[in-house]
Write a protein that holds these residues in place. Structure first.
Motif, PDB file in Angstrom:
ATOM      1  N   UNK A  19       0.949  -1.075  -0.218  1.00 52.35           N
ATOM      2  CA  UNK A  19       0.083  -0.192   0.199  1.00 52.35           C
ATOM      3  C   UNK A  19       0.935   1.761  -0.410  1.00 52.35           C
ATOM      4  N   UNK A  20       1.940   1.720  -0.416  1.00 52.39           N
ATOM      5  CA  UNK A  20       2.677   2.391  -0.643  1.00 52.39           C
ATOM      6  C   UNK A  20       2.034   2.876  -2.024  1.00 52.39           C
ATOM      7  N   UNK A  21       2.640   4.730  -1.813  1.00 53.06           N
ATOM      8  CA  UNK A  21       2.240   4.872  -2.976  1.00 53.06           C
ATOM      9  C   UNK A  21       3.537   5.132  -4.389  1.00 53.06           C
ATOM     10  N   UNK A  22       3.419   4.646  -5.406  1.00 50.29           N
ATOM     11  CA  UNK A  22       4.479   3.842  -6.449  1.00 50.29           C
ATOM     12  C   UNK A  22       5.166   5.329  -6.962  1.00 50.29           C
ATOM     13  N   UNK A  79      15.527   7.902  -0.789  1.00 52.15           N
ATOM     14  CA  UNK A  79      15.207   9.586  -2.075  1.00 52.15           C
ATOM     15  C   UNK A  79      14.690   8.596  -3.611  1.00 52.15           C
ATOM     16  N   UNK A  80      15.147   7.590  -3.181  1.00 47.99           N
ATOM     17  CA  UNK A  80      14.164   6.790  -4.593  1.00 47.99           C
ATOM     18  C   UNK A  80      12.976   7.313  -4.781  1.00 47.99           C
ATOM     19  N   UNK A  81      12.712   6.511  -5.777  1.00 50.17           N
ATOM     20  CA  UNK A  81      10.645   6.265  -5.802  1.00 50.17           C
ATOM     21  C   UNK A  81      10.731   5.304  -5.941  1.00 50.17           C
ATOM     22  N   UNK A  82       9.322   5.174  -5.244  1.00 48.89           N
ATOM     23  CA  UNK A  82       9.064   3.669  -5.160  1.00 48.89           C
ATOM     24  C   UNK A  82       9.076   2.494  -5.486  1.00 48.89           C
ATOM     25  N   UNK A  83       8.075   3.292  -7.119  1.00 46.18           N
ATOM     26  CA  UNK A  83       7.940   2.861  -8.210  1.00 46.18           C
ATOM     27  C   UNK A  83       9.407   2.298  -8.432  1.00 46.18           C
ATOM     28  N   UNK A  84      10.625   2.742  -8.322  1.00 46.36           N
ATOM     29  CA  UNK A  84      11.698   1.774  -8.773  1.00 46.36           C
ATOM     30  C   UNK A  84      12.198   0.991  -8.432  1.00 46.36           C
ATOM     31  N   UNK A 108      12.238  -2.999  -5.733  1.00 44.50           N
ATOM     32  CA  UNK A 108      11.954  -4.604  -6.194  1.00 44.50           C
ATOM     33  C   UNK A 108      10.558  -4.402  -5.352  1.00 44.50           C
ATOM     34  N   UNK A 109      10.065  -5.541  -5.680  1.00 44.77           N
ATOM     35  CA  UNK A 109       9.002  -5.861  -4.650  1.00 44.77           C
ATOM     36  C   UNK A 109       9.273  -6.601  -3.870  1.00 44.77           C
ATOM     37  N   UNK A 110      10.373  -6.863  -3.227  1.00 46.15           N
ATOM     38  CA  UNK A 110      10.982  -6.896  -1.569  1.00 46.15           C
ATOM     39  C   UNK A 110      11.416  -5.367  -1.108  1.00 46.15           C
ATOM     40  N   UNK A 111      12.357  -5.074  -2.041  1.00 48.28           N
ATOM     41  CA  UNK A 111      13.192  -3.292  -1.617  1.00 48.28           C
ATOM     42  C   UNK A 111      11.560  -2.681  -1.054  1.00 48.28           C
ATOM     43  N   UNK A 112      10.085  -2.518  -1.936  1.00 50.38           N
ATOM     44  CA  UNK A 112       8.861  -2.314  -1.490  1.00 50.38           C
ATOM     45  C   UNK A 112       7.977  -2.526   0.270  1.00 50.38           C
ATOM     46  N   UNK A 113       8.657  -4.261   0.264  1.00 51.62           N
ATOM     47  CA  UNK A 113       8.054  -4.676   1.247  1.00 51.62           C
ATOM     48  C   UNK A 113       8.340  -4.440   2.464  1.00 51.62           C
ATOM     49  N   UNK A 114      10.363  -4.183   2.444  1.00 50.61           N
ATOM     50  CA  UNK A 114      11.318  -3.806   3.270  1.00 50.61           C
ATOM     51  C   UNK A 114      10.774  -2.527   3.616  1.00 50.61           C
ATOM     52  N   UNK A 115      10.798  -1.441   3.162  1.00 52.14           N
ATOM     53  CA  UNK A 115       9.731  -0.202   3.025  1.00 52.14           C
ATOM     54  C   UNK A 115       8.740  -0.198   3.973  1.00 52.14           C
ATOM     55  N   UNK A 116       7.839  -0.607   3.263  1.00 58.76           N
ATOM     56  CA  UNK A 116       6.386  -0.860   4.297  1.00 58.76           C
ATOM     57  C   UNK A 116       7.040  -1.341   5.240  1.00 58.76           C
ATOM     58  N   UNK A 117       7.271  -2.413   5.686  1.00 61.86           N
ATOM     59  CA  UNK A 117       7.303  -2.851   7.435  1.00 61.86           C
ATOM     60  C   UNK A 117       8.453  -1.778   7.636  1.00 61.86           C
ATOM     61  N   UNK A 118       9.671  -0.847   7.232  1.00 58.18           N
ATOM     62  CA  UNK A 118      10.428   0.076   8.406  1.00 58.18           C
ATOM     63  C   UNK A 118      10.150   1.463   8.306  1.00 58.18           C
TER      64      UNK A 118
END
Lengths: 490, 325
Positions: free
Chosen positions: A100-103, A147-152, A154-164
């Motif tokens: 549920x992050x904004x890509x 500063x990276x855009x979420x859309x760039x 990987x799925x795993x990295x996005x999941x990590x960001x969301x957990x963090x």
């Protein structure tokens, strides 16, 4: 509202208490008489089948859903505001299965969204620091730039960001973090970092609700395990009281075993193989092939790909090779502006009309005969399709496909909202059609439907994890195959 | 059980069915404006009606093409209509070079230009995956430039007998209106009675579901975009013959007009539900509202404001939801 600092361990009262909570969506009781207490310092492992009510329970706790009956208390206080506000004030955070992050925003901007009291002045600098700290805390050694855009990512990295973000130190410290299948897209090493962090977090007085199908993880982090089945909490005990098999037992057998033995399916002869897909999926004429496994593990995609590979895009087919029965009616099936009649005849138009014009006499006959055959409850077939109940709409979609002469029928979890009596009728109809040489590919999230099949492919992470035939098709073996690969990876 | 039983229990009271038709409002509005205009002293109702039929037929033909495109669902629109009209008219008239013998080949040239423009539009949309609104708009610059390049600012005249045909009439009805009525009837049969019509509507309601039901989606969309361009080309051909020649801005007003007649005619702008009779009602109304305000002697500013308000009103009335049997 009070702004007292609420930190882990600062308050001995339970973070959240559910008392006899019911949650129903129309006639569906997703949660029944659920009582649960989550105290600081515990990690609760929540397990159950798809549709057992795990996500509903999580959504009631985090306030996204308002319970229809019962009471939800945060920190032992009577609710004063809406659940979502209470949950927010109590420091309840969630990480969902569907990300549920904004890509289109950067990582630090995504932290800013739930951080409601971020200082306005140079907030980017603050957010960057907080994000960096949070990621370093949970996933030391990561390589994600705030500063990276979420859309760039990987799925795993996005999941990590969301957990963090969920564990981040924001305007309030987290007191309860709900993790709904958080490791499904993480590799083993990263998942281990998360599990270690959960243990650290809980020993510092935080609480975690950990939803997972991976037994190894559940046993590693949980201090308590809650088992859900059919919307009810059936077990709630210390983790030591369970073994893997006792959990599988508690999750329950959906269908009584006696039912499956005498359906007379296993002793039939099949025709030649008429379906073969690149991923190993295959089917023979007259065969009912089931696609099982946990929801969202690639079954629906495999069926859609199979259909699109054989369906016409340019040339209409008078004798289509494959027809499709949709389960997600609104997205994949129903034409909302049309009558029942037009909805039912759509697929077969070129089959019964000899020329370019619709043969309306034959259309009316066809639709009328299917109305009787499958029992669509309506006085008038020219009524709009949306005037029907969901189950009856589903029958129309069934008839749309079955009325065709196509040798292969693809069904994407087609029994949603269909009542038990109709289900039995449709099972019978499918068996009859199969006996006449039709081939069915049937994805279902319900075990009793999978038990109707001659052969079952169990999907796991988009791939076929196991192929079961005859007596091997049992709920246990399907469950084991659904879990096997992850345990091997651990 | 026969189809008779099904169909008799199916049809409700015909009077109520008519009242539920969304095209009713377009005709009602057209009738009212017609009456209001005729009441003014000195105006001749007969010739007003004749003029209305003539000018409405141009809007109706481009409107039919646009309607089918809009029926394909959200995002589908053809903005290249004006440029296609201009290009087709320019090339066809230049080809005929005022020779009567070349009228029929000239018509074929116009239709060929339409097919070509439709093909280009569709290639941009399907193969390059450009959204239709951008694809058709940018393609229209291409067509317009081609038209400029080929006619070099001259006004090209039509052959004498073609001009006579375009301005003439039969049985008290202008020839161009007859062409428009024939095309509308064809479109109605296509939409209401043919398999392709069902497919068009299905795609407009739910593209994914249509595809999963075995509808040959690409073929249908291809046909619709080409059809829209051919309708535009034909209108350009007729309009140029009617007005004494092709010029470069002859199509300008038809950009908005083609969309307005679709919406006022009661077709759903969200797709899936189209309405052929409404196109003609709306086309008549769009001409009559302007001539009404003209004959009341209102200035251009007031005229535009009132036109806008009346369109909003009719669309509000017409957009009440009805179901298609």
């Amino acid at each position: 509202m009070d702004d007292t600092e609420i930190g882990p361990g600062a308050d001995p009262a339970p973070v959240v208490t559910l008392e006899q909570v019911h949650m129903s969506f129309g006639p569906v009781h997703a949660l029944q008489a659920a009582s649960l207490m989550i105290s600081p310092g515990v990690c609760i492992g929540l397990v159950g089948h798809n549709g057992a009510g795990k996500s509903t329970l999580a959504n009631v706790i985090n306030g996204r859903l308002a319970q229809t009956q019962g009471q939800v208390q945060y920190r032992g206080e009577d609710p004063v505001q809406r659940n979502s506000q209470n949950a927010h004030n109590a420091g309840v955070r969630s990480v969902f299965q569907e990300l549920s992050l904004c890509p289109n925003l950067t990582v630090l901007e995504n932290l800013r969204i739930p951080y409601r009291t971020m200082p306005r002045r140079s907030w980017r600098r603050v957010a960057r620091q907080k994000m960096q700290d949070a990621l370093d805390l949970v996933f030391p050694g990561h390589s994600i730039r705030p500063r990276a855009t979420v859309g760039d990512l990987t799925i795993a990295e996005r999941q990590m960001v969301e957990i963090a973000i969920a564990f981040a130190d924001r305007d309030r410290e987290p007191s309860l973090v709900i993790l709904d299948e958080p490791t499904s897209s993480l590799d083993a090493a990263i998942a281990q970092q998360l599990l270690d962090h959960i243990k650290r977090f809980c020993s510092a007085g935080g609480a975690v609700l950990f939803i997972s199908h991976m037994m190894g993880e559940i046993f590693e982090v949980s201090t308590r395990i809650v088992v859900m089945k059919d919307g009810k909490i059936v077990e709630d005990q210390a983790a030591q009281a369970f073994t893997r098999s006792s959990i599988v037992d508690a999750m329950g057998h959906v269908a009584p075993e006696a039912d499956t033995a005498d359906n007379g399916l296993s002793r039939r002869e099949f025709g030649p193989e008429i379906v073969r897909a690149a991923n190993g999926l295959n089917a023979r004429a007259g065969e009912i092939v089931g696609l099982a496994g946990l929801a969202g593990h690639g079954q629906a995609e495999a069926l859609a790909r199979l259909f699109f590979d054989h369906a016409p895009k340019w040339k209409p087919a008078r004798e289509p090779e494959v027809v499709f029965v949709a389960g997600d009616r609104a997205r994949d099936g129903v034409m909302p502006l049309w009558s029942i009649l037009r909805n039912l005849s759509l697929t077969t138009l070129p089959e019964f009309s000899p020329r370019v014009m619709v043969d309306r006499g034959r259309e009316a006959n066809l639709v009328q005969s299917w109305k009787e055959k499958i029992g669509i409850r309506t006085e008038n077939l020219l009524n709009p399709i949306l005037s029907l109940s969901g189950g009856n709409q589903q029958k129309v979609l069934f008839a749309r496909a079955l009325a065709s002469t196509a040798p292969v029928v693809v069904m994407d979890d087609p029994m949603r909202g269909v009542d038990v009596g109709t289900k039995k009728d449709v099972y019978q109809m499918i068996r009859d059609e199969a006996a006449h040489g039709r081939c069915f590919l049937w994805y279902s999230t319900e075990t009793d439907e999978i038990l109707e099949c001659d052969r079952v492919f169990v999907f796991r992470a988009g791939q076929i994890a196991a192929e079961l035939t005859g007596d091997e098709i049992t709920e246990e073996s399907i469950l084991h195959a659904s879990f096997e690969m992850q345990e091997a990876a651990e | 059980m026969t189809d008779k039983t099904v169909l008799t229990q199916a049809r409700p009271n015909p009077a109520r069915t008519v009242l539920q038709k969304p095209w009713l409002w377009a005709y009602l509005a057209a009738t009212l404006t017609f009456a209001a205009t005729s009441m003014i002293a000195g105006s001749d109702a007969g010739s007003l009606f004749y003029a209305a039929l003539t000018f409405a037929s141009f809007s109706a033909i481009v409107g039919i093409g646009q309607m089918l495109v809009i029926t394909l669902g959200p995002g589908n629109i053809d903005l290249s209509i004006p440029a296609t009209m201009t290009l087709a008219a320019t090339l066809a008239l230049k080809f005929m070079d005022t020779q009567t013998a070349l009228i029929l080949p000239g018509l074929l040239v116009a239709i060929g230009v339409g097919i070509g423009c439709g093909l280009v539009n569709f290639i941009l949309i399907l193969l390059l995956r450009i959204p239709p609104i951008i694809a058709t708009l940018s393609a229209s610059f291409l067509y317009q430039s081609l038209a400029i390049w080929s006619n070099r600012g001259l006004r090209i005249k039509p052959p004498e007998s073609l001009a006579e045909f375009a301005t003439g009439g039969a049985l008290g009805i202008p020839n161009v209106a007859l062409a428009g009525i024939i095309l509308a009837t064809g479109a109605w049969v296509l939409l209401e009675r043919s398999i392709a019509g069902r497919w068009i509507s299905a795609i407009g309601q739910n593209l994914r579901a249509a595809r999963l039901s075995g509808v040959p989606v690409n073929a249908v969309r291809f046909g619709i975009y080409v059809n829209s361009a051919v309708c535009a080309a034909l209108t350009g051909f007729l309009l140029a013959s009617f007005s004494g020649g092709a010029n470069l801005n002859m199509g300008t007003e038809y950009m908005l007009m083609s969309i307005a007649v679709v919406v006022i005619g009661g077709s759903s702008i969200g797709g899936g539900n189209s309405n052929v009779p409404g196109i003609w009602g709306a086309a008549l109304f769009m001409f009559l509202i302007v001539s009404m305000l003209n004959s009341y002697g209102l200035g251009a500013g007031i005229r535009l404001i009132l036109t806008g308000l009346v369109i909003v009103g009719v669309v509000t009335l017409a957009s009440r939801k009805g179901y298609d049997a």
